[in-house]
Design a protein around this motif. Structure first.
Motif, PDB file in Angstrom:
ATOM      1  N   ALA A  59       0.926  -1.371  -0.116  1.00  0.00           N
ATOM      2  CA  ALA A  59      -0.110   0.228  -0.158  1.00  0.00           C
ATOM      3  C   ALA A  59       0.886   1.405  -0.042  1.00  0.00           C
ATOM      4  O   ALA A  59       0.479   2.255  -0.819  1.00  0.00           O
ATOM      5  CB  ALA A  59      -0.868   0.131   1.291  1.00  0.00           C
ATOM      6  N   PHE A  86       0.915   3.985  -3.141  1.00  0.00           N
ATOM      7  CA  PHE A  86       0.731   5.324  -2.760  1.00  0.00           C
ATOM      8  C   PHE A  86       1.754   6.323  -3.194  1.00  0.00           C
ATOM      9  O   PHE A  86       1.539   7.249  -3.845  1.00  0.00           O
ATOM     10  CB  PHE A  86       0.290   5.680  -1.172  1.00  0.00           C
ATOM     11  N   SER A 110      -6.303   6.848   2.829  1.00  0.00           N
ATOM     12  CA  SER A 110      -6.822   5.653   3.564  1.00  0.00           C
ATOM     13  C   SER A 110      -5.758   4.654   3.605  1.00  0.00           C
ATOM     14  O   SER A 110      -5.803   3.886   4.691  1.00  0.00           O
ATOM     15  CB  SER A 110      -7.938   5.218   2.735  1.00  0.00           C
ATOM     16  N   LEU A 111      -4.854   4.449   2.568  1.00  0.00           N
ATOM     17  CA  LEU A 111      -3.907   3.531   2.696  1.00  0.00           C
ATOM     18  C   LEU A 111      -2.557   3.695   3.675  1.00  0.00           C
ATOM     19  O   LEU A 111      -2.291   3.048   4.370  1.00  0.00           O
ATOM     20  CB  LEU A 111      -3.171   3.435   1.434  1.00  0.00           C
TER      21      LEU A 111
END
Length: 124
Positions: A8, A12, A53-54
């Motif tokens: 993640a 990102f 969110s990640l």
């Protein structure tokens, strides 16, 4: 879970680099050629929403909440367990509330045939 957090974080990072390149190209194209790709700001909002969110997942897995951990480590083990349980229940409750409200929004959106009031929403 640590593999997911690492993935993640990398995802990102790649998304942010791609977004910055896209915005740079968009800016140069607007200034030099009076041409716009349209929707760069909307895509940026999506990347930041998903990316944050990640980032929260990565911070949770890596236990990177420094201010909370400083206090948490000083509590007795029993109080730590109670606080951990309360935090899990609180997050689950928030998730269920967001799911409930999100379902209402989706049902209304489908019922009215709504689209985003942006350039990307108007394309069909």
């Amino acid at each position: 879970m640590e593999h997911f957090a690492a993935f993640a974080a990398r995802l990102f990072g790649v998304a942010l680099v791609a977004l910055s390149i896209f915005v740079s190209i968009e800016t140069v194209a607007r200034k030099l050629f009076n041409f716009s790709f349209e929707g760069a700001d909307e895509l940026g909002g999506y990347v930041l929403a998903i990316g944050s969110s990640l980032a929260f997942v990565v911070a949770l897995v890596d236990r990177a909440h420094i201010r909370i951990d400083v206090l948490h480590a000083r509590f007795p083990k029993r109080l730590q367990a109670v606080m951990d349980w309360l935090s899990i229940v609180s997050i689950a409750g928030l998730g269920l509330f967001i799911l409930y409200v999100g379902r209402i929004v989706i049902v209304d959106t489908l019922a009215y045939g709504s689209t985003a009031p942006t350039r990307l929403g108007r394309r069909r």
